[in-house]
Design a protein around this motif. Sequence first.
Motif, PDB file in Angstrom:
ATOM      1  N   TYR A  41      48.144  41.821  38.456  1.00  0.00           N
ATOM      2  CA  TYR A  41      46.992  42.521  38.694  1.00  0.00           C
ATOM      3  C   TYR A  41      47.006  44.035  38.129  1.00  0.00           C
ATOM      4  O   TYR A  41      47.897  44.858  37.565  1.00  0.00           O
ATOM      5  N   GLU A  42      45.754  43.373  37.173  1.00  0.00           N
ATOM      6  CA  GLU A  42      45.683  44.543  35.801  1.00  0.00           C
ATOM      7  C   GLU A  42      44.984  45.736  36.703  1.00  0.00           C
ATOM      8  O   GLU A  42      45.587  46.966  36.621  1.00  0.00           O
ATOM      9  N   MET A  43      44.472  45.836  37.799  1.00  0.00           N
ATOM     10  CA  MET A  43      43.737  46.888  38.112  1.00  0.00           C
ATOM     11  C   MET A  43      43.735  46.448  39.701  1.00  0.00           C
ATOM     12  O   MET A  43      42.834  45.533  39.796  1.00  0.00           O
ATOM     13  N   TYR A  44      43.771  47.039  41.131  1.00  0.00           N
ATOM     14  CA  TYR A  44      42.991  46.799  42.069  1.00  0.00           C
ATOM     15  C   TYR A  44      42.890  48.051  42.673  1.00  0.00           C
ATOM     16  O   TYR A  44      43.535  49.373  43.135  1.00  0.00           O
ATOM     17  N   GLN A  45      41.848  47.798  44.051  1.00  0.00           N
ATOM     18  CA  GLN A  45      41.943  48.862  45.184  1.00  0.00           C
ATOM     19  C   GLN A  45      42.641  48.276  46.407  1.00  0.00           C
ATOM     20  O   GLN A  45      42.288  47.301  47.312  1.00  0.00           O
ATOM     21  N   LEU A  46      43.576  49.780  46.839  1.00  0.00           N
ATOM     22  CA  LEU A  46      44.061  49.339  48.019  1.00  0.00           C
ATOM     23  C   LEU A  46      42.915  50.542  48.970  1.00  0.00           C
ATOM     24  O   LEU A  46      42.288  51.453  49.244  1.00  0.00           O
ATOM     25  N   MET A 109      39.996  44.461  40.963  1.00  0.00           N
ATOM     26  CA  MET A 109      39.451  44.840  40.334  1.00  0.00           C
ATOM     27  C   MET A 109      39.301  44.830  39.203  1.00  0.00           C
ATOM     28  O   MET A 109      40.323  44.638  38.414  1.00  0.00           O
ATOM     29  N   ASP A 110      38.184  44.709  38.052  1.00  0.00           N
ATOM     30  CA  ASP A 110      37.668  44.039  36.871  1.00  0.00           C
ATOM     31  C   ASP A 110      37.917  45.414  35.984  1.00  0.00           C
ATOM     32  O   ASP A 110      37.289  47.191  36.219  1.00  0.00           O
ATOM     33  N   ALA A 111      38.830  45.589  35.165  1.00  0.00           N
ATOM     34  CA  ALA A 111      39.417  46.949  34.582  1.00  0.00           C
ATOM     35  C   ALA A 111      37.937  48.218  33.525  1.00  0.00           C
ATOM     36  O   ALA A 111      37.436  48.847  33.998  1.00  0.00           O
ATOM     37  N   ASN A 112      37.466  46.875  33.146  1.00  0.00           N
ATOM     38  CA  ASN A 112      36.890  47.556  32.288  1.00  0.00           C
ATOM     39  C   ASN A 112      35.197  47.788  33.126  1.00  0.00           C
ATOM     40  O   ASN A 112      34.343  48.732  33.272  1.00  0.00           O
ATOM     41  N   LYS A 113      34.729  47.470  34.478  1.00  0.00           N
ATOM     42  CA  LYS A 113      33.566  47.884  35.058  1.00  0.00           C
ATOM     43  C   LYS A 113      33.992  48.950  35.939  1.00  0.00           C
ATOM     44  O   LYS A 113      33.670  49.676  35.814  1.00  0.00           O
ATOM     45  N   VAL A 114      35.395  48.816  35.908  1.00  0.00           N
ATOM     46  CA  VAL A 114      35.748  50.333  37.000  1.00  0.00           C
ATOM     47  C   VAL A 114      36.130  52.252  35.964  1.00  0.00           C
ATOM     48  O   VAL A 114      35.353  52.265  36.442  1.00  0.00           O
ATOM     49  N   MET A 115      35.800  51.196  34.562  1.00  0.00           N
ATOM     50  CA  MET A 115      35.963  52.142  33.354  1.00  0.00           C
ATOM     51  C   MET A 115      34.244  52.738  33.221  1.00  0.00           C
ATOM     52  O   MET A 115      34.118  53.664  33.119  1.00  0.00           O
TER      53      MET A 115
END
Length: 202
Positions: A41-46, A109-115
Amino acid sequence: MRKTVVVFFSIVVAAVGLAFAQRSSLEIPPKSSLELDYADYEMYQLKLRNNNSKGLEVKVVDKKTGEFVRGFGLGPIGKVEVMVENTSKIVFTNTSNKTASLSVSFTEMDANKVMAANEGLISFTLVNSSDESIPLIIPNVMNPNLSPNSKSGVDLKIGQELIFRNRGKRYVLFTVDESIQEGQQVDVYKLLQERKAALGLK
């Protein structure tokens, strides 16, 4: 001098293990660390929940270099959310003499949205320069328990309050403003002593 030996265990979770990845319960043996890596996964939240009466140490580190990215102490029966990039992995350390239980919920998580959502946030480091844990409350973000002689990276917006408790009452330690620079290290222990003195607290 007595030395504590910390044993490392590693779990790599692939996409095929999604059912496991979404919600799981981990056990960490006494005096041991466990590394968790959702590699695909490119990015994730735990979302983490410490099910014990003792605290745990949580660190996000760079996979290649092992360099510290962010971290904090997770207090007894504490809950927190932490973001992990695909270049990093998360490490849980149980320094107690009993097996620790940790509940973990995973969200991709969507990395672009998080950024985009992180625009306007200031990245800085909370430093506990003392030999004692410092529990804090960051409303609507997390309640970190700063481990002794530790550093905890945070990303917070202007106006965000950081709160401490004293004899059951809550007090504002400081509010994030323009005086805090990107990458700055904030000595929480020093600020706490100064704030208590100003408020006449013991």
